[in-house]
Scaffold this active site. Structure first.
Site, PDB file in Angstrom:
ATOM      1  CD  GLU A  62      19.701 -51.877  86.816  1.00 57.11           C
ATOM      2  OE1 GLU A  62      19.780 -51.695  85.575  1.00 57.11           O
ATOM      3  OE2 GLU A  62      20.315 -51.179  87.631  1.00 57.11           O
ATOM      4  CG  HIS A  65      18.006 -48.821  83.018  1.00 52.52           C
ATOM      5  ND1 HIS A  65      18.024 -47.507  82.598  1.00 52.52           N
ATOM      6  CD2 HIS A  65      18.580 -48.825  84.259  1.00 52.52           C
ATOM      7  CE1 HIS A  65      18.572 -46.753  83.536  1.00 52.52           C
ATOM      8  NE2 HIS A  65      18.907 -47.522  84.560  1.00 52.52           N
TER       9      HIS A  65
END
Length: 260
Positions: A62, A65
């Site tokens: 994450e 991202h």
């Protein structure tokens, strides 16, 4: 018309969270316990090592991202706390951490959940949107390579077998996460990669199914014939990384300490 300034990420917005440090510490201590045979229950030690290592990789997934989104134009990322590697800052902690861990426990499959909210309207260019989605699975690929390094270096016969089994199972989780998450299924990063290149009509038709993509993939994998072919492919990729599938299987057997 007034314009609200966008706050850039400050040092506190990107400082590594104590929560992440704690998870990494659990991984290090449990890995040491497996290596030294200090733990009275090696299976439980492998369980802690794998679960904490998997959560660490989820955070890195994450983070990739978020960091890519930040450099692509979404300056709100820092204020949301996504750069701290703290899983409690994610949009849905249950979906982002608990559900992927349950996938591992239930079927030995690495499936990351949705976590960071990216303000796509701030990002210009289809290539940037695709890169943001691709950053997570590529991080899983990198994690798989790092975990496979001891196998590539020929340490499988000289390092403790339980430790190598834990590494092998973690490598399997990273490979399966990368492969599955690259599928062009709504709700997964693979669809996020191709979505910017689709027509608006197609996007509208697909949007209602996005929340169910992850569950649908997991359900299909429960079909035995599909599951067998899937793991054949995963083991083939592991062989490219010099990871003997028997280590991954042994690692999963140790991981399921409650079955002994």
């Amino acid at each position: 018309m007034s314009v609200t300034p966008i706050r850039r990420a400050r040092g506190s917005d990107s400082r590594v969270s104590p929560v992440f440090i704690g998870i990494a510490a659990v991984m290090a201590v449990s890995g040491w316990a497996v290596w030294t045979h200090y733990a009275s229950d090696r299976g439980f030690a492998v369980f802690l090592f794998v679960v904490s290592g998997w959560v660490v990789s989820l955070c890195l997934h994450e983070y990739a991202h978020a960091r890519t989104a930040l450099h692509s134009g979404d300056l709100s990322i820092g204020a949301k706390g996504y750069l701290t590697l703290n899983p409690l800052k994610y949009a849905n902690a249950v979906l982002s951490v608990l559900l992927p861990v349950l996938f591992v426990i239930a079927g030995g499959i690495g499936l990351p959940g949705g976590a960071v909210y990216i303000e796509r309207g701030r990002i210009r260019g289809r290539v940037r949107h695709s890169l943001i989605s691709a950053a997570g699975p590529l991080t899983n690929v990198l994690c798989a390579v790092v975990l496979a390094l001891p196998f590539m270096m020929g340490k499988a016969d000289s390092w403790p077998p339980e430790f190598m089994a834990g590494l092998g199972f973690l490598a399997l989780l990273q490979v399966s996460a990368a492969v599955l998450n690259l599928l062009p299924v709504p709700g997964l990063d693979g669809y996020g990669i191709v979505e910017p290149w689709l027509s608006e009509n197609v996007k509208r038709q697909v949007a209602p199914y996005a929340p169910f993509g992850l569950i649908a993939v997991f359900g299909v994998l429960y079909i035995q014939a599909v599951n067998d072919r899937f793991f054949e492919g995963i083991y083939h990729v592991l062989s490219w990384l010099k990871v003997d599938p028997r280590y991954a299987e042994y690692g999963y057997a140790l991981f399921q300490f409650w079955k002994r």
